[in-house]
Enzyme design. Structure first.
Site, short mmCIF file in Angstrom:
data_model
loop_
_atom_site.label_atom_id
_atom_site.label_comp_id
_atom_site.label_asym_id
_atom_site.label_seq_id
_atom_site.Cartn_x
_atom_site.Cartn_y
_atom_site.Cartn_z
N LEU A 80 -8.28 23.66 19.93
CA LEU A 80 -9.24 24.25 20.84
C LEU A 80 -8.57 25.23 21.79
O LEU A 80 -7.43 25.02 22.20
CB LEU A 80 -9.85 23.10 21.65
N CYS A 81 -9.28 26.28 22.15
CA CYS A 81 -8.89 27.19 23.22
C CYS A 81 -7.55 27.88 22.87
O CYS A 81 -7.48 28.62 21.91
CB CYS A 81 -8.84 26.43 24.53
N HIS A 82 -6.49 27.62 23.62
CA HIS A 82 -5.17 28.17 23.31
C HIS A 82 -4.42 27.31 22.29
O HIS A 82 -3.34 27.69 21.84
CB HIS A 82 -4.32 28.30 24.58
#
Length: 186
Positions: A80-82
Site C-alpha cells: 500500500l501507498c509507498h
C-alpha cells in the site's frame, strides 16, 4: 491508529487479540528461513506504506529473497501507498530485463505529490533522493494511478493500493481474494 476502523467490532476484537504481537513484530532475519521453506506457514507478504519503507528496504537482499519466494511459490504480495518501493528489492544484483515484476501494473503513492504538495505543505522537509514510481517504471512496471483516490489493483498475486485512502479498499480486496483462493481454503 488513526486509520483503525473503530466501527468494525470484528476488527477491534482481532486487533486486541493480537495486540501484543503487533507491538513486538518479529524481525525478517529471524523468520526468513522458515518463511522460505517448502512448508512455509505463510500465504503471502504484506508490506505497509509510509516513507519508512524507502529506507533500506528497496536494497534488502532479505526482502528480495522473500519476494522471489512469493512469486516462485504462487504466494500473495500485498502492499500500500509507498510500500511498492519494496518491490525494488527484487532488482538487487539482477539484470533489469529479468526483473520479476516487469510488466506488472500497480497502484502506488504518486511521485507528483512527493515532488510537490508534500513538500509545499511541510509534510516532508525537502526532496526525496529518489522516487518510487519513477524507479518502478524504469524496471518495466506500469503505474495505473496519477492521484490518491483509494484506488486498488490486482495483477496476478500482487495487490496494491494508491495511498492511505486505499487502506479499506485494499483490505477488502485482500480478504476477498484470499478467501476465494481454493489453495488457501482446502
Amino acid at each position: 491508529m488513526w486509520a483503525m476502523p473503530k466501527e468494525e467490532q470484528v476488527v477491534l476484537d482481532t486487533y486486541h487479540k493480537y495486540e501484543k504481537q503487533l507491538k513486538s513484530p518479529l524481525k525478517l532475519a529471524d523468520i526468513l528461513d522458515q518463511a522460505l521453506s517448502s512448508d512455509s506457514p505463510y500465504a503471502g507478504i504484506f508490506i505497509p506504506g509510509g516513507h519508512g519503507v524507502l529506507a533500506k528496504i528497496p536494497e534488502s537482499k532479505e526482502v528480495k529473497a522473500l519476494l522471489k519466494w512469493a512469486v516462485d511459490n504462487d504466494k500473495y504480495v500485498i502492499t500500500l501507498c509507498h510500500g511498492p518501493a519494496s518491490l525494488l528489492a527484487a532488482a538487487v544484483d539482477e539484470n533489469p530485463n529479468d526483473y520479476i515484476f516487469k510488466g506488472y501494473q500497480v497502484c502506488v503513492f504518486p511521485d507528483s505529490l512527493d515532488k510537490g504538495a508534500n513538500i509545499d505543505i511541510g509534510y516532508m522537509p525537502g526532496q526525496l533522493p529518489w522516487l518510487v514510481g519513477e524507479n518502478l517504471e524504469k524496471l518495466g512496471v506500469e503505474i495505473l494511478n496519477k492521484g490518491i483516490t483509494g484506488q486498488v489493483h490486482q495483477d496476478r498475486k500482487l495487490l496494491t493500493g494508491d495511498s492511505p485512502l486505499a487502506s479499506n479498499n485494499l483490505g477488502k480486496l485482500a480478504a476477498e481474494t484470499l478467501l476465494a483462493d481454493p489453495s488457501l481454503n482446502a
